[in-house]
Write an enzyme that holds these catalytic residues in place. Structure first.
Site, PDB file in Angstrom:
ATOM      1  CB  THR A 141     -35.103   6.476  10.361  1.00  0.00           C
ATOM      2  OG1 THR A 141     -35.606   5.405  11.135  1.00  0.00           O
ATOM      3  CG2 THR A 141     -33.597   6.323  10.230  1.00  0.00           C
ATOM      4  CB  CYS A 165     -39.961  15.995  27.239  1.00  0.00           C
ATOM      5  SG  CYS A 165     -41.405  17.045  27.047  1.00  0.00           S
ATOM      6  CD  GLU A 198     -28.135  16.284  14.237  1.00  0.00           C
ATOM      7  OE1 GLU A 198     -29.314  16.210  13.862  1.00  0.00           O
ATOM      8  OE2 GLU A 198     -27.808  16.206  15.434  1.00  0.00           O
ATOM      9  CG  LEU A 235     -30.580   5.380   6.202  1.00  0.00           C
ATOM     10  CD1 LEU A 235     -29.314   6.218   6.250  1.00  0.00           C
ATOM     11  CD2 LEU A 235     -31.339   5.553   7.509  1.00  0.00           C
ATOM     12  N   GLY A 236     -34.094   5.683   2.862  1.00  0.00           N
ATOM     13  CA  GLY A 236     -35.127   6.487   2.219  1.00  0.00           C
ATOM     14  C   GLY A 236     -34.646   7.878   1.836  1.00  0.00           C
ATOM     15  CG  ASP A 267     -34.627  17.739  17.339  1.00  0.00           C
ATOM     16  OD1 ASP A 267     -35.085  18.413  18.303  1.00  0.00           O
ATOM     17  OD2 ASP A 267     -34.070  16.643  17.505  1.00  0.00           O
ATOM     18  CE1 TYR A 300     -31.905  19.942  14.992  1.00  0.00           C
ATOM     19  CE2 TYR A 300     -31.358  18.521  13.123  1.00  0.00           C
ATOM     20  CZ  TYR A 300     -31.399  18.761  14.501  1.00  0.00           C
ATOM     21  OH  TYR A 300     -30.894  17.826  15.361  1.00  0.00           O
ATOM     22  CD1 TRP A 314     -24.378  11.564  17.028  1.00  0.00           C
ATOM     23  CD2 TRP A 314     -24.749   9.560  16.105  1.00  0.00           C
ATOM     24  NE1 TRP A 314     -25.664  11.206  17.323  1.00  0.00           N
ATOM     25  CE2 TRP A 314     -25.926   9.985  16.761  1.00  0.00           C
ATOM     26  CE3 TRP A 314     -24.743   8.314  15.455  1.00  0.00           C
ATOM     27  CZ2 TRP A 314     -27.080   9.203  16.781  1.00  0.00           C
ATOM     28  CZ3 TRP A 314     -25.892   7.551  15.482  1.00  0.00           C
ATOM     29  CH2 TRP A 314     -27.035   7.994  16.134  1.00  0.00           C
ATOM     30  NE  ARG A 315     -24.984  12.996  22.380  1.00  0.00           N
ATOM     31  CZ  ARG A 315     -26.118  13.028  23.065  1.00  0.00           C
ATOM     32  NH1 ARG A 315     -26.192  12.447  24.251  1.00  0.00           N
ATOM     33  NH2 ARG A 315     -27.174  13.618  22.575  1.00  0.00           N
TER      34      ARG A 315
HETATM   35 FE1  SF4 Z   1     -41.729  17.752  29.324  1.00  0.00          FE
HETATM   36 FE2  SF4 Z   1     -42.889  17.144  31.644  1.00  0.00          FE
HETATM   37 FE3  SF4 Z   1     -40.423  18.159  31.576  1.00  0.00          FE
HETATM   38 FE4  SF4 Z   1     -42.510  19.659  30.965  1.00  0.00          FE
HETATM   39  S1  SF4 Z   1     -42.070  18.705  32.944  1.00  0.00           S
HETATM   40  S2  SF4 Z   1     -40.584  19.567  29.858  1.00  0.00           S
HETATM   41  S3  SF4 Z   1     -43.828  18.188  29.917  1.00  0.00           S
HETATM   42  S4  SF4 Z   1     -41.106  16.148  30.760  1.00  0.00           S
END
Ligand code: SF4
Length: 361
Positions: free
Chosen positions: A44, A193, A38, A81-82, A137, A119, A21-22
């Site tokens: 999911t 992250c 979205e 998909l619920g 999100d 959102y 979709w990008r």
């Molecule tokens: Fe996330 Fe680590 Fe980047 Fe901080 S440094 S935003 S905790 S991945």
């Protein structure tokens, strides 16, 4: 030093995910694709959504095609998909967009669409129309709590986290590329992250991250303890005729799995059903040509707000009486079942009932 958008965007230009979709770099995103993905992603993961997204686009290539489709076809394409209320809203939203001649381009217009919350409106506004807003999100929430070491637990702290997330997009570089900035935040949350073990060494914002500096990143966001998920019980009846046709009925439009098809059965309640109670809900009174009901086992299905245990019973009848349609019954051929708007729970029940022939004792 605050987290600089330029560092994130530089990283994104090298590591961006390719998603169906990008839009490709330099190309404008299609609002229909952004909106559809979205809504699906609210249910999911990206991996689970991709086949559904392709299937939807094959069946409904444009928002006008989706708007003009039969609701049953939309529900059938969505099945699995619920959260079926979202599929109904999806259809209603496509019709509103079709009537208006296209997606609204501003936040207020987007927020007025059925099933579009803050959102989703922000995601469409930023990604498809280049508005300098930050859609928050779960990924963005997590990144934000870690960057600023926000330790107040969610969901109470959600508003404060969203306000902090909005400040990430304030710098000129983010305002110049709102679509990329929003998607860069998504990608950072999804790939670097991550919830359990953030790969801080690879993160373009490591030097600016208070959570990483304090060694508390993996513990964020803090969450208030969840209440135990309640349990409900139900019984459903798989009745097939000699030709293999199966008896279904439609659930009420309003409420959980509204408008979807199901095997006839009891309501779902906190108390377990005794056999006698459950059998007062069988779809056919005892008659000639009806085999004894057999217990096929139990299906357990986890909904967001409760866990459901369904006892499945099966029987066979020579042929369905003509009056079955007047009682709300729908007789469906075995080969039609795949294309019907059946929720995953009912597919599990059908599968369990199909393991043995109830006509044999
Ligand atoms: Fe996330 Fe680590 Fe980047 Fe901080 S440094 S935003 S905790 S991945």
């Amino acid at each position: 030093m605050p987290p600089l958008p330029v560092d994130l965007l530089r990283w994104y230009d090298r590591h961006r995910r390719t998603l169906p979709w990008r839009a490709l770099p330099g190309q404008a995103a299609d609002p229909y694709h952004v909106w559809l993905s979205e809504i699906m992603l609210q249910q999911t993961t990206v991996a689970a959504v991709i086949p559904y997204f392709h299937r939807f686009l094959d069946r409904f290539p444009t928002v006008a095609d989706l708007a003009r489709a039969r609701q049953d076809d939309v529900m059938a394409a969505w099945a699995g998909l619920g959260y079926y209320a979202r599929a109904r809203n999806l259809h209603a939203c496509a019709q509103a967009v079709d009537r208006a001649g296209g997606f609204p381009r501003d936040m207020a217009g987007l927020l007025a669409l059925p099933g579009v919350g803050p959102y989703t409106a922000a995601a469409i506004a930023a990604i498809a129309f280049g508005h300098p807003v930050v859609p928050v999100d779960g990924n963005v929430e997590r990144v934000t709590t870690r960057l600023f070491a926000l330790t107040d637990p969610l969901p109470a702290a959600r508003k404060a986290v969203a306000l902090r997330a909005a400040t990430l997009g304030d710098a000129a570089e983010a305002r110049a590329r709102p679509s990329d900035f929003a998607q860069a935040l998504f990608d950072l949350g999804a790939g670097i992250c991550t919830p359990k073990s953030p790969a801080c060494a690879l993160c373009p914002w490591q030097g600016a991250c208070a959570g990483a500096r304090l060694g508390i990143a993996a513990s964020l966001p803090a969450k208030a303890p969840k209440a135990a998920r309640p349990v409900r019980h139900g019984a459903h009846f798989h009745l097939a005729d000699a030709a293999g046709n199966v008896l279904l009925r439609r659930r009420p439009e309003r409420g959980l799995l509204g408008g979807m098809l199901e095997l006839p059965g009891t309501a779902w309640r906190a108390e377990a059903w005794t056999m006698t109670e459950a059998f007062s809900h069988v779809p056919l009174a005892p008659r000639r040509g009806l085999s004894p009901w057999r217990s096929m086992g139990r299906v357990t299905h986890v909904f967001t707000h409760f866990t459901l245990h369904v006892d499945v019973y099966a029987a066979r009848v020579d042929r369905f009486p003509n009056s079955i349609a007047e009682q709300g019954g729908l007789v469906c051929g075995e080969h039609e079942l795949d294309g019907l708007a059946l929720p995953s729970l009912m597919r599990k029940c059908l599968q369990l009932a199909g393991r043995a022939d109830p006509g044999e004792t």
